[in-house]
Design a protein around this motif. Structure first.
Motif, PDB file in Angstrom:
ATOM      1  N   TYR A 138       0.848  -1.179  -0.209  1.00  0.00           N
ATOM      2  CA  TYR A 138       0.076   0.020   0.026  1.00  0.00           C
ATOM      3  C   TYR A 138       0.762   1.033   0.119  1.00  0.00           C
ATOM      4  O   TYR A 138       0.682   2.059  -0.570  1.00  0.00           O
ATOM      5  CB  TYR A 138      -0.935  -0.039   1.262  1.00  0.00           C
ATOM      6  CG  TYR A 138      -1.567   1.138   1.326  1.00  0.00           C
ATOM      7  CD1 TYR A 138      -2.662   1.498   0.460  1.00  0.00           C
ATOM      8  CD2 TYR A 138      -1.500   2.103   2.465  1.00  0.00           C
ATOM      9  CE1 TYR A 138      -3.494   2.592   0.481  1.00  0.00           C
ATOM     10  CE2 TYR A 138      -2.513   3.306   2.518  1.00  0.00           C
ATOM     11  CZ  TYR A 138      -3.392   3.468   1.614  1.00  0.00           C
ATOM     12  OH  TYR A 138      -4.180   4.501   1.734  1.00  0.00           O
ATOM     13  N   LYS A 139       1.894   1.406   0.858  1.00  0.00           N
ATOM     14  CA  LYS A 139       2.789   2.282   0.974  1.00  0.00           C
ATOM     15  C   LYS A 139       3.507   2.622  -0.550  1.00  0.00           C
ATOM     16  O   LYS A 139       3.468   3.788  -1.005  1.00  0.00           O
ATOM     17  CB  LYS A 139       3.912   1.948   2.131  1.00  0.00           C
ATOM     18  CG  LYS A 139       5.064   3.152   1.760  1.00  0.00           C
ATOM     19  CD  LYS A 139       6.021   3.072   2.809  1.00  0.00           C
ATOM     20  CE  LYS A 139       7.238   3.877   2.803  1.00  0.00           C
ATOM     21  NZ  LYS A 139       8.154   3.971   3.847  1.00  0.00           N
ATOM     22  N   THR A 165       0.853   4.014  -2.990  1.00  0.00           N
ATOM     23  CA  THR A 165       0.672   5.400  -2.789  1.00  0.00           C
ATOM     24  C   THR A 165       1.791   6.288  -3.181  1.00  0.00           C
ATOM     25  O   THR A 165       1.334   7.357  -3.791  1.00  0.00           O
ATOM     26  CB  THR A 165       0.452   5.698  -1.048  1.00  0.00           C
ATOM     27  OG1 THR A 165      -0.588   4.638  -0.485  1.00  0.00           O
ATOM     28  CG2 THR A 165       0.240   7.100  -0.933  1.00  0.00           C
ATOM     29  N   LYS A 166       2.848   5.799  -3.075  1.00  0.00           N
ATOM     30  CA  LYS A 166       4.106   6.651  -3.544  1.00  0.00           C
ATOM     31  C   LYS A 166       4.020   6.776  -5.201  1.00  0.00           C
ATOM     32  O   LYS A 166       4.394   7.784  -5.758  1.00  0.00           O
ATOM     33  CB  LYS A 166       5.334   6.210  -3.011  1.00  0.00           C
ATOM     34  CG  LYS A 166       5.339   6.508  -1.445  1.00  0.00           C
ATOM     35  CD  LYS A 166       6.575   5.874  -0.880  1.00  0.00           C
ATOM     36  CE  LYS A 166       7.922   6.520  -1.162  1.00  0.00           C
ATOM     37  NZ  LYS A 166       8.179   7.865  -0.548  1.00  0.00           N
ATOM     38  N   LYS A 206       1.377   6.432  -6.852  1.00  0.00           N
ATOM     39  CA  LYS A 206       0.337   7.129  -7.409  1.00  0.00           C
ATOM     40  C   LYS A 206       0.740   8.619  -7.422  1.00  0.00           C
ATOM     41  O   LYS A 206       0.343   9.502  -8.328  1.00  0.00           O
ATOM     42  CB  LYS A 206      -0.953   6.900  -6.631  1.00  0.00           C
ATOM     43  CG  LYS A 206      -2.072   7.745  -7.287  1.00  0.00           C
ATOM     44  CD  LYS A 206      -3.578   7.365  -6.350  1.00  0.00           C
ATOM     45  CE  LYS A 206      -4.630   7.796  -6.892  1.00  0.00           C
ATOM     46  NZ  LYS A 206      -5.923   7.566  -6.320  1.00  0.00           N
ATOM     47  N   SER A 207       1.314   8.945  -6.251  1.00  0.00           N
ATOM     48  CA  SER A 207       1.850  10.458  -5.925  1.00  0.00           C
ATOM     49  C   SER A 207       2.696  10.956  -7.243  1.00  0.00           C
ATOM     50  O   SER A 207       2.783  12.008  -7.776  1.00  0.00           O
ATOM     51  CB  SER A 207       2.527  10.744  -4.651  1.00  0.00           C
ATOM     52  OG  SER A 207       2.896  12.084  -4.548  1.00  0.00           O
ATOM     53  N   LEU A 245      -6.746   1.964  -6.014  1.00  0.00           N
ATOM     54  CA  LEU A 245      -6.087   2.067  -4.671  1.00  0.00           C
ATOM     55  C   LEU A 245      -7.177   2.684  -3.441  1.00  0.00           C
ATOM     56  O   LEU A 245      -7.065   2.340  -2.448  1.00  0.00           O
ATOM     57  CB  LEU A 245      -4.850   3.155  -4.829  1.00  0.00           C
ATOM     58  CG  LEU A 245      -3.943   3.526  -3.490  1.00  0.00           C
ATOM     59  CD1 LEU A 245      -3.210   1.982  -3.269  1.00  0.00           C
ATOM     60  CD2 LEU A 245      -2.798   4.540  -3.939  1.00  0.00           C
ATOM     61  N   ASP A 246      -8.091   3.586  -4.044  1.00  0.00           N
ATOM     62  CA  ASP A 246      -8.664   4.122  -3.092  1.00  0.00           C
ATOM     63  C   ASP A 246      -9.711   3.033  -2.326  1.00  0.00           C
ATOM     64  O   ASP A 246     -10.196   3.207  -1.327  1.00  0.00           O
ATOM     65  CB  ASP A 246      -9.777   5.167  -3.536  1.00  0.00           C
ATOM     66  CG  ASP A 246      -8.993   6.329  -4.006  1.00  0.00           C
ATOM     67  OD1 ASP A 246      -7.978   6.605  -3.457  1.00  0.00           O
ATOM     68  OD2 ASP A 246      -9.467   7.189  -4.984  1.00  0.00           O
ATOM     69  N   GLN A 250      -6.915   6.478   6.047  1.00  0.00           N
ATOM     70  CA  GLN A 250      -5.831   5.960   5.140  1.00  0.00           C
ATOM     71  C   GLN A 250      -6.131   4.486   4.964  1.00  0.00           C
ATOM     72  O   GLN A 250      -4.983   3.743   4.642  1.00  0.00           O
ATOM     73  CB  GLN A 250      -4.466   5.886   6.337  1.00  0.00           C
ATOM     74  CG  GLN A 250      -4.101   7.254   6.668  1.00  0.00           C
ATOM     75  CD  GLN A 250      -3.555   8.083   5.414  1.00  0.00           C
ATOM     76  OE1 GLN A 250      -3.761   7.829   4.249  1.00  0.00           O
ATOM     77  NE2 GLN A 250      -3.672   9.545   5.606  1.00  0.00           N
ATOM     78  N   ASN A 251      -7.311   3.870   4.414  1.00  0.00           N
ATOM     79  CA  ASN A 251      -7.307   2.680   4.238  1.00  0.00           C
ATOM     80  C   ASN A 251      -7.265   1.358   5.132  1.00  0.00           C
ATOM     81  O   ASN A 251      -6.939   0.320   4.464  1.00  0.00           O
ATOM     82  CB  ASN A 251      -6.815   2.230   2.814  1.00  0.00           C
ATOM     83  CG  ASN A 251      -7.452   3.368   1.691  1.00  0.00           C
ATOM     84  OD1 ASN A 251      -8.050   4.350   2.224  1.00  0.00           O
ATOM     85  ND2 ASN A 251      -7.155   2.932   0.491  1.00  0.00           N
ATOM     86  N   GLU A 259       0.844  10.099   7.252  1.00  0.00           N
ATOM     87  CA  GLU A 259       1.167  10.335   5.748  1.00  0.00           C
ATOM     88  C   GLU A 259       2.626  10.698   5.715  1.00  0.00           C
ATOM     89  O   GLU A 259       3.455  10.446   4.749  1.00  0.00           O
ATOM     90  CB  GLU A 259       0.354  11.146   5.307  1.00  0.00           C
ATOM     91  CG  GLU A 259       0.436  11.575   3.838  1.00  0.00           C
ATOM     92  CD  GLU A 259      -0.694  12.190   3.073  1.00  0.00           C
ATOM     93  OE1 GLU A 259      -0.407  12.508   1.994  1.00  0.00           O
ATOM     94  OE2 GLU A 259      -1.583  12.555   4.010  1.00  0.00           O
ATOM     95  N   LEU A 291       3.663   6.898   4.862  1.00  0.00           N
ATOM     96  CA  LEU A 291       3.218   6.525   3.497  1.00  0.00           C
ATOM     97  C   LEU A 291       4.296   7.135   2.369  1.00  0.00           C
ATOM     98  O   LEU A 291       4.541   6.862   1.437  1.00  0.00           O
ATOM     99  CB  LEU A 291       1.823   7.196   3.254  1.00  0.00           C
ATOM    100  CG  LEU A 291       0.588   6.432   3.903  1.00  0.00           C
ATOM    101  CD1 LEU A 291      -0.724   7.130   3.802  1.00  0.00           C
ATOM    102  CD2 LEU A 291       0.758   4.943   3.223  1.00  0.00           C
TER     103      LEU A 291
END
Length: 334
Positions: free
Chosen positions: A162-163, A166-167, A169-170, A209-210, A239-240, A328, A332
């Motif tokens: 997940y981490k 998330t990175k 996606k950013s 991801l959401d 944060q899911n 975060e 994250l």
């Protein structure tokens, strides 16, 4: 009559000279900075610095308005119209890329317009140079995006996956913002990057991801009627993360909430000095993904329960607020 005529001619010549001394670019920026070659904006102010700030601010505003529209469209494609934190995130990605791009800004020689008591200046970026700056940024962001996707594929640990996603996606949103900003400099590049943009927009892991969920087994000690633990869970749910209380059920990680009251009793008055520790650990408890600690001043009452009841609601709200940004920042996006 001839005398008046002479004065009239002199005045016309004077004003003609004055008018001619005002640079044409003040009323027509394109005359000196044609759109085909430059992105340019006129600024004014009581000082040269103010005029430059005004001009570069207009360029930044142009980038933001144009790029947000394109990035929003791509983002909606990825998230099926989901709006969660989207506007804030996009604004941040655009701001990061815009700040880098504005390093390529140049200025012409300022002009002081006496009639208007203001300085005028043009801030401009040559399109070819602007694209080169953007392309360099995009290549770095692409490498970052692809490396995080690769790390996500390699790990079997749900929390770390997940981490990394998330990175990724950013990084992908920074990358899209950079490319869309680059297309403002050179629209012919759209065709070259069309397939790559579609690949990012259609990436299944990022698209879903959401809805990614990590099940955490909650272990809480020292709390009063679950007051603090409940707020900790609220922060993690954003944060899911979802809570599991039965260790016999399947779960992905451990979430420990430890409350120390540090109680002191004097003359039948119970005084506590609360300390709270929140830890997110691997399923076997060996690896610490994230930890948070804080302490508070004394609270006194006629019993331990009353002291806890008095102080814990406020503490729990403070912890929830802190965790929302701290998790975060320290896990994250670290």
């Amino acid at each position: 009559m001839k005398k008046y005529l002479l004065v009239f001619v002199i005045l016309i010549q004077f004003f003609s000279l004055f008018a001619a001394s005002v640079p044409k670019w003040i009323s027509d920026v394109d005359s000196e900075f044609p759109k085909e070659k430059y992105i340019a904006r006129l600024g004014s102010g009581t000082t040269v610095e103010n005029a430059r700030s005004d001009a570069v601010g207009q360029i930044a505003g142009f980038f933001k308005s144009e790029v947000v529209v394109n990035t929003n469209a791509s983002s909606n494609m990825q998230n099926d119209g989901a709006k969660t934190k989207k506007n804030q995130e996009i604004d941040q990605h655009v701001r990061v890329v815009s700040d880098m791009t504005l390093t390529a800004v140049e200025y012409n020689t300022p002009y002081y317009y006496k009639k208007k008591k203001s300085y005028y200046v043009v801030a401009y970026i040559e399109r070819e140079q602007g694209w080169q700056v953007i392309e360099s940024q995009a290549m770095q962001l692409r490498s970052k995006y692809e490396s995080f996707l690769e790390l996500a594929k390699k790990t079997d640990e749900p929390t770390m996956k997940y981490k990394y996603l998330t990175k990724a996606k950013s990084a992908s949103e920074d990358l899209l913002s950079a490319l869309y900003m680059g297309f403002l400099f050179d629209s012919t590049k759209k065709k070259e990057y069309r397939n790559f943009i579609a690949e990012i927009s259609q990436n299944y892991d990022l698209e879903t991801l959401d809805s990614y969920r990590i099940l955490v087994l909650v272990e809480s000690t020292g709390d009063y009627e679950n007051t603090i633990t409940a707020k900790v869970l609220e922060a993690f749910k954003q944060q899911n993360f979802s809570a599991v209380y039965d260790g016999k059920k399947d779960y992905d990680a451990l979430l420990k909430v430890e409350v120390s009251n540090n109680e002191k009793i004097s003359d039948e008055i119970h005084t506590i000095y609360p300390e709270v520790s929140v830890s997110l650990l691997s399923k076997d408890g060996r690896k610490v993904f994230y930890s948070y600690q804080n302490s508070w001043g004394k609270t006194a009452s006629f019993s331990l329960a009353q002291a806890q009841k008095k102080s814990f609601p406020k503490i729990s709200e403070e912890i929830k607020s802190a965790l929302e940004s701290d998790f975060e920042e320290k896990f994250l996006m670290k």
